[in-house]
Structure formats: structure tokens, C-alpha cells
Design an enzyme around this catalytic site. Structure first.
Site, PDB file in Angstrom:
ATOM      1  N   UNK A  24       0.807  -1.222   0.000  1.00  0.00           N
ATOM      2  CA  UNK A  24       0.000   0.000   0.000  1.00  0.00           C
ATOM      3  C   UNK A  24       0.839   1.270   0.000  1.00  0.00           C
ATOM      4  CE  LYS A  27      -4.582   3.050   0.110  1.00  0.00           C
ATOM      5  NZ  LYS A  27      -5.405   3.069   1.339  1.00  0.00           N
ATOM      6  N   GLY A  55     -13.525   9.559   0.817  1.00  0.00           N
ATOM      7  CA  GLY A  55     -12.667   9.758   1.970  1.00  0.00           C
ATOM      8  C   GLY A  55     -12.639   8.632   2.970  1.00  0.00           C
ATOM      9  CG  MET A  56     -15.220   7.825   5.515  1.00  0.00           C
ATOM     10  SD  MET A  56     -13.902   8.105   6.736  1.00  0.00           S
ATOM     11  CE  MET A  56     -14.079   6.648   7.760  1.00  0.00           C
ATOM     12  CG  ASP A  57     -12.135   2.377   5.805  1.00  0.00           C
ATOM     13  OD1 ASP A  57     -10.909   2.385   5.628  1.00  0.00           O
ATOM     14  OD2 ASP A  57     -12.668   2.736   6.865  1.00  0.00           O
ATOM     15  CG  ASP A  76      -7.511  -1.304  -1.366  1.00  0.00           C
ATOM     16  OD1 ASP A  76      -6.608  -0.759  -2.029  1.00  0.00           O
ATOM     17  OD2 ASP A  76      -7.585  -1.224  -0.126  1.00  0.00           O
ATOM     18  CG  ASP A  99     -11.071  -0.967   2.173  1.00  0.00           C
ATOM     19  OD1 ASP A  99     -10.405  -0.486   3.099  1.00  0.00           O
ATOM     20  OD2 ASP A  99     -10.651  -1.061   1.010  1.00  0.00           O
ATOM     21  CG  ASP A 258      -8.925  -0.741   6.196  1.00  0.00           C
ATOM     22  OD1 ASP A 258      -9.283   0.379   5.803  1.00  0.00           O
ATOM     23  OD2 ASP A 258      -8.420  -1.598   5.456  1.00  0.00           O
TER      24      ASP A 258
END
Length: 370
Positions: A24, A27, A55-57, A76, A99, A258
Site C-alpha cells: 500500500u 498510495k 474519503g472513507m474505506d 482496492d 474496507d 482500517d
């Protein structure tokens, strides 16, 4: 350890050589993303008709044609951080489903794999790597209680880098969801995995390639230390956050997120900003995989760990729990995982004039073995 020659590949084949970023860490920084979204409709975290927007999972979208039902979906993907393709598939599944677990949902209507093969792969390398990645992803899905969940693979794309990830989709009722917006002053912050998985993976690669950073590690650590740290990370990163999501309902969690590419503090801040009330998340403990803090110090990368900003892949859930439920949650979590995983009370929530997440000056570092 993955032995490429047993699969007809060259003995020196390394999957991680087919990317310049790992896990990750692909990102872009959170503040850069916020800059790109600023002034657009995409920026709005509570768009009309959406319970959770940008903005969130994951997205939580009311279905207009089917009242009482909501669509939960996340997309993802990341790049290889291990050379074992089967292990990579297992980590990828845990990372994708996490997520959705963050909003307390544990059932999936479909899971779709996203896979791209590197343009630098030979035909043999492609056949072996992609086959093993798919095997690891599918086997982990079945082994974790999703034998009847449809797994879809629509296409295989060509890309300069090998990419692995997925799309997790669930249609459910509102009572199945814990929206990430109800943190209360007095809540306890619980983290369900230790930090440092990405660094543990990096150290293993340095060891394999006998790099200068590996030589720095040997000044105070042994090969056995590096191996042990890697094995702890594998155990953590392949573990699904499913039990944590189930316990969120049992103990009436107020919200969760997460922990992945933005690091603990980055994701904590993002969660704090999403709350209905103005709250401050105060983090006073950082649980870190055994030896990782020492590794990071030896190679001059400890600042991110000590500031709570280390990049994570397939990290744990950061959960806001009522104060009287935190101890019970942690006990039940250890029992549900047969003692193989640990959760940690790492801070608390207070009222504030502006929502934020901060690391306390006297933060305690906890070394974790699994």
C-alpha cells in the site's frame, strides 16, 4: 519460503522486482488526494443519497429502487511486497475485504479479483505467478467461511507492474452496518493488528538480496531475527478482520476504519474528521511487530514509526468502543482468534473544538509477537 525453481522458474526469480513500489505504499499522500478533490462534488463526504461518500474505506449507497437496502462496495489493489505469489493472493484478499469489515459488514454477495500481469513477465512467469496469486486469493476466501461467495475474475490486463486486488460487494440492511460517524467523548480506541508489517516485508527482501540496508540490520540483529519478524507479519497480514467486525456489533462500536497506506495517524485523522461531533483521538500506545522499530532505526527510517505514520498493508481495524466494552472486546477477540492474534487499547476520545487525531508526547511503544 517460495522456491521459484519448483515451479519451473529461474532460481533468482523475484516477483518484487516487477514493481518500484510495494504493498500500500503505492498510495499518494492523503493531503495530495484532498487537494485534487477540493472544489469538486467528489470532495463532499456526505453527498446527497450517500451515507458514505469520498474519503472513507468503502461506499455505502442507499438503493433507490430497493428501499431498506444499501450497497456496500470497495475497490482496492496494490503491488507485490512478497515474492511468494500464493502468499500475495492471501494478503490481497485480507486487504480488500478489510474496507467492508470497517463498517461492520461480514457477508459478501460477490468478490471480484483485479489482476494485471507485468509486461516484463515471460509467458512462463505469467502462467505461474497469476495462477498462484489466484489460488491464494480463492483458497483464503473459502477457508474463511466464504465457500459460497461468488468469486469473479472478468479479465486479465497487461501493465508495466503486476497488480493484485479486488472489488468486494455486499447488499444489506441498515442494521448490518456500523457507520463511521458516531464516536463519543470517553470512547476507547482499539487497534486489532500491530503496526510494521510493511517494514517486516522490506527487511526480508533486503536479507534476500544482501543489500546495504541488510548489512546495517546485521550490526544489531541476526538472520533469525529478520525471519521471525517476517513470519509475524505474514501471520498478521493474512488474517482477515472478520472477527473484529463481528465483535464491533456485539460491543456496540461507534465507528471504525482500517489502517493501510496513510498510516495509523493518517487514517485516525480521516476518521475523526468524519464524526458528527467534534472529537479528538488521542493515541498513547503504538503496538509494533517485534524488531521492526529496531530495524527502522538502523536504516534511518524510524521517524514514520515513532510518529504513527508508517505505511501499512492489510492492517487492523481502529475501533471506537464505549469505555466499559473495551476490555471485554479485547478478551473476546483473543478468544475468537484462539490466541493467535492480539488487539490493543491505544488511546481515547475527548471532546474538542476541531476534530483531529494526535499522538501523545509520552507515547508507549509495545513490541508484539504472535
Amino acid at each position: 519460503m517460495f522456491q521459484p525453481e519448483k515451479h519451473g522458474l529461474e532460481p533468482d526469480f523475484q516477483l518484487t522486482k516487477f514493481t518500484t513500489h510495494t504493498g500500500u505504499s503505492c498510495k499518494i499522500p492523503q493531503k495530495v488526494l484532498e487537494k485534487y478533490l477540493r472544489g469538486t462534488e467528489i470532495e463532499n463526504k456526505n453527498n446527497d443519497g450517500y451515507l458514505i461518500g469520498s474519503g472513507m474505506d468503502c461506499a455505502v449507497i442507499p438503493l433507490k429502487r430497493h428501499k431498506d437496502y444499501l450497497l456496500i462496495q470497495t475497490v482496492d489493489f496494490f503491488y507485490p511486497m512478497v515474492n511468494d505469489p500464493e502468499l500475495l493472493g492471501r494478503i490481497a484478499l485480507a486487504n480488500v475485504l478489510s474496507d467492508v469489515y470497517a463498517v461492520g459488514v461480514t457477508q459478501f454477495d460477490t468478490v471480484e479479483m483485479i489482476v494485471s500481469t507485468s509486461t516484463s513477465f515471460s509467458e512462463k512467469e505469467r502462467d505461474v505467478v497469476i495462477g498462484l496469486v489466484m489460488k491464494g486469493f480463492q483458497n483464503s476466501l473459502k477457508a474463511n467461511g466464504y465457500r459460497n461467495t461468488p468469486l469473479i475474475i472478468r479479465q486479465l490486463k497487461i501493465n508495466p507492474w503486476c497488480i493484485i486486488g479486488g472489488i468486494a460487494t455486499s447488499v444489506c440492511r441498515s442494521e448490518e452496518i456500523i457507520l463511521p460517524s458516531n464516536a463519543q467523548p470517553g470512547d476507547v480506541l482499539v487497534l486489532t493488528k500491530p503496526l510494521g508489517g510493511q517494514m517486516a516485508m522490506d527487511a526480508h527482501l533486503w536479507q534476500l538480496n544482501q543489500t546495504e540496508k541488510y548489512k546495517k540490520l546485521l550490526s544489531e540483529c541476526s538472520d533469525a531475527d529478520i525471519k521471525e519478524t517476517f513470519e509475524i507479519a505474514v501471520k498478521s497480514m493474512t488474517y482477515l478482520n472478520k472477527n473484529a467486525a463481528l465483535l464491533m456489533h456485539k460491543y456496540q462500536a461507534h465507528c471504525a476504519t482500517d489502517i493501510t497506506g496513510f498510516g495509523l495517524l493518517g487514517h485516525a485523522n480521516n476518521l475523526a474528521q468524519f464524526q458528527k461531533e467534534k472529537v479528538l483521538f488521542q493515541i498513547n500506545k503504538l503496538p509494533i511487530i517485534k524488531n521492526v522499530l529496531k530495524f527502522s532505526t538502523l536504516v534511518g527510517q524510524s521517524t514514520k514509526f515513532r510518529s504513527g505514520r508508517s505505511v501499512e498493508t492489510s492492517g487492523g481495524l481502529l475501533i471506537c468502543l464505549p469505555a466499559d466494552a473495551a476490555d471485554k472486546f479485547c478478551r473476546d477477540f483473543e478468544e475468537a482468534t484462539n490466541g493467535e492474534q492480539k488487539s490493543f487499547q491505544i488511546g481515547h476520545v475527548t471532546a474538542a473544538n476541531e476534530s483531529d487525531a494526535v499522538l501523545c508526547e509520552d507515547v508507549e511503544f509495545i513490541e508484539v509477537s504472535l
